[in-house]
Structures are given as C-alpha cells and as structure tokens.
Design a protein around this motif. Structure first.
Motif, PDB file in Angstrom:
ATOM      1  N   LEU A  84      -3.368  -6.961   1.787  1.00 31.10           N
ATOM      2  CA  LEU A  84      -2.686  -5.990   2.649  1.00 31.10           C
ATOM      3  C   LEU A  84      -3.401  -4.649   2.603  1.00 31.10           C
ATOM      4  O   LEU A  84      -3.901  -4.230   1.550  1.00 31.10           O
ATOM      5  N   ILE A  85      -3.486  -3.998   3.757  1.00 32.71           N
ATOM      6  CA  ILE A  85      -3.991  -2.628   3.839  1.00 32.71           C
ATOM      7  C   ILE A  85      -2.871  -1.757   4.392  1.00 32.71           C
ATOM      8  O   ILE A  85      -2.282  -2.077   5.428  1.00 32.71           O
ATOM      9  N   THR A  86      -2.546  -0.666   3.702  1.00 27.27           N
ATOM     10  CA  THR A  86      -1.571   0.285   4.224  1.00 27.27           C
ATOM     11  C   THR A  86      -2.267   1.622   4.460  1.00 27.27           C
ATOM     12  O   THR A  86      -3.209   1.969   3.750  1.00 27.27           O
ATOM     13  N   GLY A  87      -1.788   2.345   5.468  1.00 33.39           N
ATOM     14  CA  GLY A  87      -2.371   3.647   5.781  1.00 33.39           C
ATOM     15  C   GLY A  87      -1.283   4.689   5.944  1.00 33.39           C
ATOM     16  O   GLY A  87      -0.557   4.697   6.929  1.00 33.39           O
ATOM     17  N   ALA A  88      -1.138   5.571   4.946  1.00 36.57           N
ATOM     18  CA  ALA A  88      -0.173   6.671   4.986  1.00 36.57           C
ATOM     19  C   ALA A  88       1.247   6.185   5.248  1.00 36.57           C
ATOM     20  O   ALA A  88       2.052   6.904   5.816  1.00 36.57           O
ATOM     21  N   GLY A  89       1.558   4.980   4.842  1.00 34.73           N
ATOM     22  CA  GLY A  89       2.913   4.463   5.016  1.00 34.73           C
ATOM     23  C   GLY A  89       3.549   4.159   3.672  1.00 34.73           C
ATOM     24  O   GLY A  89       2.855   3.985   2.668  1.00 34.73           O
ATOM     25  N   ASN A  90       4.872   4.094   3.658  1.00 33.12           N
ATOM     26  CA  ASN A  90       5.601   3.781   2.426  1.00 33.12           C
ATOM     27  C   ASN A  90       6.691   2.764   2.762  1.00 33.12           C
ATOM     28  O   ASN A  90       7.883   3.083   2.720  1.00 33.12           O
ATOM     29  N   PRO A  91       6.296   1.526   3.130  1.00 29.18           N
ATOM     30  CA  PRO A  91       7.281   0.545   3.586  1.00 29.18           C
ATOM     31  C   PRO A  91       8.320   0.155   2.541  1.00 29.18           C
ATOM     32  O   PRO A  91       9.395  -0.309   2.912  1.00 29.18           O
ATOM     33  N   VAL A  92       8.032   0.334   1.244  1.00 23.25           N
ATOM     34  CA  VAL A  92       9.060   0.045   0.232  1.00 23.25           C
ATOM     35  C   VAL A  92      10.275   0.940   0.439  1.00 23.25           C
ATOM     36  O   VAL A  92      11.412   0.550   0.173  1.00 23.25           O
ATOM     37  N   LEU A  93      10.049   2.156   0.957  1.00 19.82           N
ATOM     38  CA  LEU A  93      11.161   3.057   1.244  1.00 19.82           C
ATOM     39  C   LEU A  93      11.680   2.907   2.664  1.00 19.82           C
ATOM     40  O   LEU A  93      12.875   3.073   2.910  1.00 19.82           O
ATOM     41  N   SER A  94      10.799   2.618   3.616  1.00 21.22           N
ATOM     42  CA  SER A  94      11.174   2.783   5.021  1.00 21.22           C
ATOM     43  C   SER A  94      11.492   1.488   5.759  1.00 21.22           C
ATOM     44  O   SER A  94      11.848   1.534   6.941  1.00 21.22           O
ATOM     45  N   THR A  95      11.387   0.335   5.117  1.00 21.02           N
ATOM     46  CA  THR A  95      11.700  -0.916   5.808  1.00 21.02           C
ATOM     47  C   THR A  95      12.947  -1.564   5.196  1.00 21.02           C
ATOM     48  O   THR A  95      13.331  -1.240   4.068  1.00 21.02           O
ATOM     49  N   PRO A  96      13.583  -2.472   5.930  1.00 21.78           N
ATOM     50  CA  PRO A  96      14.791  -3.117   5.420  1.00 21.78           C
ATOM     51  C   PRO A  96      14.531  -3.879   4.126  1.00 21.78           C
ATOM     52  O   PRO A  96      13.490  -4.500   3.968  1.00 21.78           O
ATOM     53  N   ASN A  97      15.500  -3.808   3.216  1.00 17.32           N
ATOM     54  CA  ASN A  97      15.438  -4.540   1.948  1.00 17.32           C
ATOM     55  C   ASN A  97      14.151  -4.228   1.196  1.00 17.32           C
ATOM     56  O   ASN A  97      13.331  -5.109   0.919  1.00 17.32           O
ATOM     57  N   GLY A  98      13.971  -2.957   0.860  1.00 19.22           N
ATOM     58  CA  GLY A  98      12.765  -2.518   0.171  1.00 19.22           C
ATOM     59  C   GLY A  98      12.554  -3.189  -1.172  1.00 19.22           C
ATOM     60  O   GLY A  98      11.414  -3.387  -1.603  1.00 19.22           O
ATOM     61  N   GLN A  99      13.652  -3.578  -1.840  1.00 19.22           N
ATOM     62  CA  GLN A  99      13.515  -4.238  -3.142  1.00 19.22           C
ATOM     63  C   GLN A  99      12.811  -5.584  -3.003  1.00 19.22           C
ATOM     64  O   GLN A  99      12.010  -5.972  -3.853  1.00 19.22           O
ATOM     65  N   GLN A 100      13.111  -6.297  -1.916  1.00 21.85           N
ATOM     66  CA  GLN A 100      12.454  -7.580  -1.673  1.00 21.85           C
ATOM     67  C   GLN A 100      10.967  -7.381  -1.413  1.00 21.85           C
ATOM     68  O   GLN A 100      10.125  -8.124  -1.932  1.00 21.85           O
ATOM     69  N   LEU A 101      10.636  -6.347  -0.627  1.00 25.61           N
ATOM     70  CA  LEU A 101       9.230  -6.075  -0.340  1.00 25.61           C
ATOM     71  C   LEU A 101       8.502  -5.617  -1.603  1.00 25.61           C
ATOM     72  O   LEU A 101       7.328  -5.957  -1.806  1.00 25.61           O
ATOM     73  N   GLU A 102       9.190  -4.879  -2.443  1.00 21.82           N
ATOM     74  CA  GLU A 102       8.599  -4.413  -3.696  1.00 21.82           C
ATOM     75  C   GLU A 102       8.122  -5.605  -4.532  1.00 21.82           C
ATOM     76  O   GLU A 102       7.000  -5.616  -5.052  1.00 21.82           O
ATOM     77  N   LYS A 103       8.952  -6.629  -4.645  1.00 13.43           N
ATOM     78  CA  LYS A 103       8.580  -7.830  -5.399  1.00 13.43           C
ATOM     79  C   LYS A 103       7.427  -8.566  -4.717  1.00 13.43           C
ATOM     80  O   LYS A 103       6.530  -9.102  -5.372  1.00 13.43           O
ATOM     81  N   ALA A 104       7.450  -8.575  -3.382  1.00 15.04           N
ATOM     82  CA  ALA A 104       6.399  -9.279  -2.641  1.00 15.04           C
ATOM     83  C   ALA A 104       5.050  -8.600  -2.824  1.00 15.04           C
ATOM     84  O   ALA A 104       4.027  -9.273  -3.024  1.00 15.04           O
ATOM     85  N   LEU A 105       5.020  -7.271  -2.782  1.00  9.35           N
ATOM     86  CA  LEU A 105       3.756  -6.548  -2.951  1.00  9.35           C
ATOM     87  C   LEU A 105       3.145  -6.834  -4.318  1.00  9.35           C
ATOM     88  O   LEU A 105       1.920  -6.910  -4.456  1.00  9.35           O
ATOM     89  N   ALA A 106       3.975  -6.980  -5.316  1.00  9.19           N
ATOM     90  CA  ALA A 106       3.479  -7.258  -6.672  1.00  9.19           C
ATOM     91  C   ALA A 106       2.800  -8.618  -6.759  1.00  9.19           C
ATOM     92  O   ALA A 106       2.004  -8.858  -7.676  1.00  9.19           O
TER      93      ALA A 106
END
Length: 262
Positions: free
Chosen positions: A21-43
């Motif tokens: 994954l490449i992110t650019g100046a974004g913080n999807p863990v905070l700004s997308t639905p169910n950030g906790q789920q995405l947090e685990k996925a990014l790991a």
C-alpha cells in the motif's frame, strides 16, 4: 468509496488481495469507517510506503516514510476552492523558502515511485512534467488565452481578478434537453431496496451519520494540536422525536454504541 472496503481487500485471501500500500498525506485509520479493523489490516501488509511529513495513526505502519517539502518550501495554486470563490480570480504563491538540499517535492517522490513500479512490471513509465509547466499550459489554454499565464500571475503576487463568475449552464449539460436528471431510472429502480434496508436499520436502533466540523475537517488537522484544541466537540445531534422516545433532553450525557465501538 473503495476505502470503506480497504480492510477487507487486505485481509481476504485470493486473487487480487492487496499486500502492499502507498498512502499520500492521508490518515485512513482515523478518517474511514471502522478504523480499528483497518488498523489490524495495515499491520498485516507485506510492505507499506507513506508520503507524509507526520508520524500518525496510519503512517506508523509504514516500512518507509518519504517526507516531501513542507508547505512553505513549494509553490501553491489553488485548484479545489477556486470554483467556490465569490469572484473569478487566479492566484499563484511562490515558495517562501528554497527547497533544502536533497529534499523532494511530493510530485517528484510520486514520479520516482511510479518509475520504480513500472520497472518492476517491465513497463515504460509515463512522461512526467513539473506542475509549473502543467499550470502554465492550463492557464494559456483556458478562455483568457495569452492574457493569462503563469508569468502574469508571478507578476501579480496578490492575484488577478477576472471579474464576476459567468454561468456555464445549461451548455455544459450533455443531455439533449439540457436538463439535470434529478430522478434517473437506475436510482428510482433501486429505491425499494434502500427503503427496505432503512426499515431494518430503524427497527434495530438508529442510523449514525458522521458529520464534518470546522475544526476537524480532515484527518490532516489532527496532526496539529493548535488546530484541534478547544471545547469538547463530541455532541450528539438527534431528531426531537427520537429524543422524546428515549426520554433524553439537551444537556444529558448519552452513550452511543455500534458494532465497531462505543
């Protein structure tokens, strides 16, 4: 919309599973639905790159952080907000400070990353042009022709006033009758499904709708305490009928619980 299913795209095995994954100046863990789920996925990713100047809830999972120049080290031409301005204006702001030695602008980083990805895929990268060149071509190719260019804006650092906005409707509408389709068949045909879903949600409880706040517009603002400080903003706005049904009135403390948090 793709972000709302990004966690599942990362964690679901099979063809097309996202592993880098490449992110650019974004913080999807905070700004997308169910950030906790995405947090685990990014790991669980194999590799992640973040183009950012902050270490935050999202970029902390990156294997590599590529910091671009700061806002005062590159030029600026506002594309997003100009259509909402009171008058038709154009303004170019030059960088305040020179780019530090070895530093790269965000577009230069993206070009370099794109070239590396193309090389890995055995493809030829697309040609890249500096934003100043693209901006100048856009200005010259617009309705003002030679009267408006990047040099004109540089010669007028406070901006150029091009007068009042002129309507582009209805000529910009592509339907033959030059009317906006407010009730297209595809949407009308899907309304029964939407109403059925809404009825099920209402029976189970309430529908929680996120809102934007002037001091919390984007997740970027959370990188600076100065931008998010101030009174507590976790107010719940409810319809008066729902408040009455719950026996709740203004000023009460309430607890909101969903399937992903409380």
């Amino acid at each position: 919309l793709p972000c709302s299913a990004l966690a599942e795209e990362i964690t679901t095995p099979g063809d097309g599973q996202i592993r880098a994954l490449i992110t650019g100046a974004g913080n999807p863990v905070l700004s997308t639905p169910n950030g906790q789920q995405l947090e685990k996925a990014l790991a669980s990713l194999d590799f992640m790159v973040s183009i950012d100047i902050y270490l935050n809830e999202t970029t902390r999972f990156a294997d590599v952080i590529l910091p671009p120049t700061s806002p005062l080290e590159h030029d600026q031409y506002d594309l997003a907000l100009q259509p909402f301005a009171v008058r038709n204006t154009a303004k170019y702001s030059a960088a305040v400070f020179p780019k530090p030695e070895g530093a790269l602008h965000d577009w230069e980083i993206m070009v370099a990353v794109g070239e590396r990805i193309a090389a890995l895929l055995g493809q030829k990268p697309l040609p890249a042009f500096p934003p100043e060149m693209i901006l100048d071509a856009g200005l010259r190719g617009g309705p003002y022709g030679k009267d408006l260019s990047l040099q004109v804006l540089k010669d007028n650092p406070h901006g150029v006033d091009l007068g009042e906005h002129e309507t582009r409707l209805p000529q910009r509408l592509y339907h033959e009758d030059k009317k906006i389709r407010c009730a297209p068949d595809a949407v009308l045909a899907d309304l029964p499904r939407l109403l059925a879903e809404s009825s099920r949600a209402d029976a189970a409880g309430f529908r929680l709708i996120g809102r934007r706040h002037i001091r919390s517009n984007n997740s970027w603002l959370h990188n600076s305490r100065r931008l998010v400080k101030g009174p507590l903003r976790s107010q719940l706005l409810m319809h008066p009928d729902d408040l009455a049904r719950l026996g709740v009135s203004s000023g009460h403390n309430v607890k909101v619980v969903s399937r992903v948090g409380a």
